[in-house]
Design an enzyme around this catalytic site. Structure first.
Site, PDB file in Angstrom:
ATOM      1  N   HIS A  61       0.992  -1.059  -0.045  1.00  0.00           N
ATOM      2  CA  HIS A  61      -0.072   0.189  -0.028  1.00  0.00           C
ATOM      3  C   HIS A  61       0.900   1.172  -0.057  1.00  0.00           C
ATOM      4  O   HIS A  61       1.941   1.107   0.325  1.00  0.00           O
ATOM      5  CB  HIS A  61      -1.037   0.029   0.966  1.00  0.00           C
ATOM      6  CG  HIS A  61      -0.538  -0.017   2.475  1.00  0.00           C
ATOM      7  ND1 HIS A  61       0.432  -0.825   3.158  1.00  0.00           N
ATOM      8  CD2 HIS A  61      -0.503   1.325   3.727  1.00  0.00           C
ATOM      9  CE1 HIS A  61       0.597  -0.501   4.222  1.00  0.00           C
ATOM     10  NE2 HIS A  61       0.361   0.758   4.691  1.00  0.00           N
ATOM     11  N   HIS A 100       1.446   4.047   1.746  1.00  0.00           N
ATOM     12  CA  HIS A 100       1.924   4.763   3.109  1.00  0.00           C
ATOM     13  C   HIS A 100       3.330   4.994   2.927  1.00  0.00           C
ATOM     14  O   HIS A 100       3.972   3.735   2.426  1.00  0.00           O
ATOM     15  CB  HIS A 100       1.474   4.236   4.308  1.00  0.00           C
ATOM     16  CG  HIS A 100       0.050   4.468   4.744  1.00  0.00           C
ATOM     17  ND1 HIS A 100      -0.766   4.013   5.436  1.00  0.00           N
ATOM     18  CD2 HIS A 100      -0.835   5.421   4.186  1.00  0.00           C
ATOM     19  CE1 HIS A 100      -1.917   4.371   5.384  1.00  0.00           C
ATOM     20  NE2 HIS A 100      -2.269   5.295   4.646  1.00  0.00           N
ATOM     21  N   ASP A 127       5.858   4.997   4.940  1.00  0.00           N
ATOM     22  CA  ASP A 127       6.520   3.720   5.539  1.00  0.00           C
ATOM     23  C   ASP A 127       6.657   2.594   5.053  1.00  0.00           C
ATOM     24  O   ASP A 127       7.342   1.615   5.338  1.00  0.00           O
ATOM     25  CB  ASP A 127       6.303   3.668   6.956  1.00  0.00           C
ATOM     26  CG  ASP A 127       5.010   3.216   7.296  1.00  0.00           C
ATOM     27  OD1 ASP A 127       3.901   3.648   6.625  1.00  0.00           O
ATOM     28  OD2 ASP A 127       4.620   2.351   8.260  1.00  0.00           O
ATOM     29  N   HIS A 128       6.038   2.473   3.850  1.00  0.00           N
ATOM     30  CA  HIS A 128       6.036   1.277   2.923  1.00  0.00           C
ATOM     31  C   HIS A 128       6.583   1.494   1.676  1.00  0.00           C
ATOM     32  O   HIS A 128       7.140   0.381   0.945  1.00  0.00           O
ATOM     33  CB  HIS A 128       4.932   0.533   3.036  1.00  0.00           C
ATOM     34  CG  HIS A 128       4.109   0.232   4.298  1.00  0.00           C
ATOM     35  ND1 HIS A 128       4.021  -1.334   4.656  1.00  0.00           N
ATOM     36  CD2 HIS A 128       3.601   0.850   5.465  1.00  0.00           C
ATOM     37  CE1 HIS A 128       3.420  -1.323   6.074  1.00  0.00           C
ATOM     38  NE2 HIS A 128       3.204   0.155   6.307  1.00  0.00           N
ATOM     39  N   HIS A 149      -7.378  -0.951   5.441  1.00  0.00           N
ATOM     40  CA  HIS A 149      -6.655   0.133   5.911  1.00  0.00           C
ATOM     41  C   HIS A 149      -6.432   1.375   5.154  1.00  0.00           C
ATOM     42  O   HIS A 149      -6.310   2.394   5.302  1.00  0.00           O
ATOM     43  CB  HIS A 149      -5.086  -0.573   6.213  1.00  0.00           C
ATOM     44  CG  HIS A 149      -4.044   0.236   6.663  1.00  0.00           C
ATOM     45  ND1 HIS A 149      -4.154   0.672   7.977  1.00  0.00           N
ATOM     46  CD2 HIS A 149      -2.991   0.539   5.921  1.00  0.00           C
ATOM     47  CE1 HIS A 149      -2.973   1.512   8.074  1.00  0.00           C
ATOM     48  NE2 HIS A 149      -2.182   1.370   6.925  1.00  0.00           N
ATOM     49  N   ASP A 174      -0.203  -3.824   6.107  1.00  0.00           N
ATOM     50  CA  ASP A 174      -1.049  -3.168   7.451  1.00  0.00           C
ATOM     51  C   ASP A 174      -2.446  -3.663   7.505  1.00  0.00           C
ATOM     52  O   ASP A 174      -3.143  -3.058   7.999  1.00  0.00           O
ATOM     53  CB  ASP A 174      -0.897  -1.718   7.440  1.00  0.00           C
ATOM     54  CG  ASP A 174       0.544  -1.046   7.760  1.00  0.00           C
ATOM     55  OD1 ASP A 174       1.534  -1.958   7.795  1.00  0.00           O
ATOM     56  OD2 ASP A 174       0.569   0.091   7.779  1.00  0.00           O
ATOM     57  N   HIS A 226       4.437  -4.486  10.564  1.00  0.00           N
ATOM     58  CA  HIS A 226       4.873  -3.739  11.795  1.00  0.00           C
ATOM     59  C   HIS A 226       5.153  -4.654  12.840  1.00  0.00           C
ATOM     60  O   HIS A 226       4.220  -5.654  12.841  1.00  0.00           O
ATOM     61  CB  HIS A 226       3.674  -2.653  12.266  1.00  0.00           C
ATOM     62  CG  HIS A 226       3.816  -1.694  11.508  1.00  0.00           C
ATOM     63  ND1 HIS A 226       4.597  -0.246  11.696  1.00  0.00           N
ATOM     64  CD2 HIS A 226       3.034  -1.258  10.235  1.00  0.00           C
ATOM     65  CE1 HIS A 226       4.275   0.435  10.708  1.00  0.00           C
ATOM     66  NE2 HIS A 226       3.373  -0.305   9.786  1.00  0.00           N
TER      67      HIS A 226
HETATM   68 FE    FE Z   1       2.722   0.948   8.133  1.00  0.00          FE
HETATM   69 ZN    ZN Z   2      -0.007   1.763   6.655  1.00  0.00          ZN
END
Ligand code: FE
Ligand code: ZN
Length: 264
Positions: free
Chosen positions: A59, A61, A63-64, A118, A135, A173
């Site tokens: 996805h 985001h 942080d990915h 998400h 996530d 995570h």
């Molecule tokens: Fe994340």
């Molecule tokens: Zn995420």
């Protein structure tokens, strides 16, 4: 003689505070999932003498995907697969529900599952006994509902929970300890959960990852896969004002909201 191919060993590369970039390799070439940061991934590849061949994105985001562009500059042959979403640049292959990701080396194939909730375009990848769940499904928990409805997220989680029990769950995570705290508040009498929470505490004290998990373990401990358990219904009735005859979607929505405000 060769039997069925063994499940490749997935390695979690820690980035940021609590993200994992998952890696699978054949000794020469590697596939990585959700490289939120390039530096630690490049370092890990170099340390193990591996070239980067493939990247999967669950996805959009940051942080990915934050390390995607830099990794592709460093390994220009690497191919990247991910969802149709204008917020993700640098993909070679846009994939969606029902597609197969076919990687030449390491020789791997993954089924693509659309798992909205998400985010609206979130994907999961399943193959070789591995699930990269991003996530969506965490160990003992699930992602927050940023762009989807409770009904969508519950349906997504139920699809993942229906995968074979021995599937290794490689999620985005290291949230397991906090998730277990909430799960124990909701379902204090769950002996499997009590045992696993103890185990996770020990692993984390030793700075070891709590992942991958397994689908059969998640079915036994993850409250978001267990909203139809009477004990969870009773907790939601007592703590979230849920009606006794509430449907699973309402129970899931109440549980997710309770987790959002939980201070364990
Ligand atoms: Fe994340
Ligand atoms: Zn995420």
């Amino acid at each position: 003689m060769s039997g069925p191919p063994a499940t490749p060993t997935p390695t979690p590369i820690p980035v940021f505070d609590d993200n994992y970039v998952w890696a699978v390799h054949d000794g020469r070439q590697a596939l990585v999932v959700d490289p939120g940061q390039a530096g630690p991934v490049a370092h890990w590849l170099q340390t193990h003498g591996l070239a980067l061949a493939a990247i999967l994105i669950t996805h959009h985001h940051d942080d990915h995907i934050g390390g995607l562009a830099a990794l592709r500059r460093r390994w220009p042959q690497a191919l990247a697969w991910g969802p149709a979403d204008e917020r993700i640049a640098d993909l070679n292959h846009v994939v969606g529900e029902g597609d197969t990701v076919q990687v030449a080396a390491p020789a791997l194939a993954f089924q693509v599952l659309a798992v909205p909730g998400h985010t609206r375009s979130h994907l999961a990848f399943h193959g070789h006994g591995l699930l990269f769940s991003g996530d969506t499904l965490f160990s003992a928990g699930c992602g927050r509902l940023f762009e989807g409805t409770p009904a969508q997220m519950l349906a997504s989680l139920q699809r993942l929970a229906a995968l074979p029990g021995d599937t290794l769950v490689c999620c985005g995570h290291e949230y397991t300890l906090g998730n277990c705290r909430f799960a124990l508040a909701v379902e204090p009498g769950n002996a499997t959960l009590q045992d696993h929470a103890r185990q996770v505490r020990q692993w984390r004290e030793q700075d070891r990852p709590s992942l991958p998990s397994r689908i059969d373990l998640e079915r036994a401990i993850n409250p978001f896969l267990r909203v139809e358990q009477p004990a969870i219904g009773q907790w939601l009735a007592a703590h979230a004002g849920l009606a006794n005859d509430a449907d699973p979607v309402a129970a899931f929505a109440a549980l997710r909201a309770a987790k959002d405000s939980f201070r364990g």
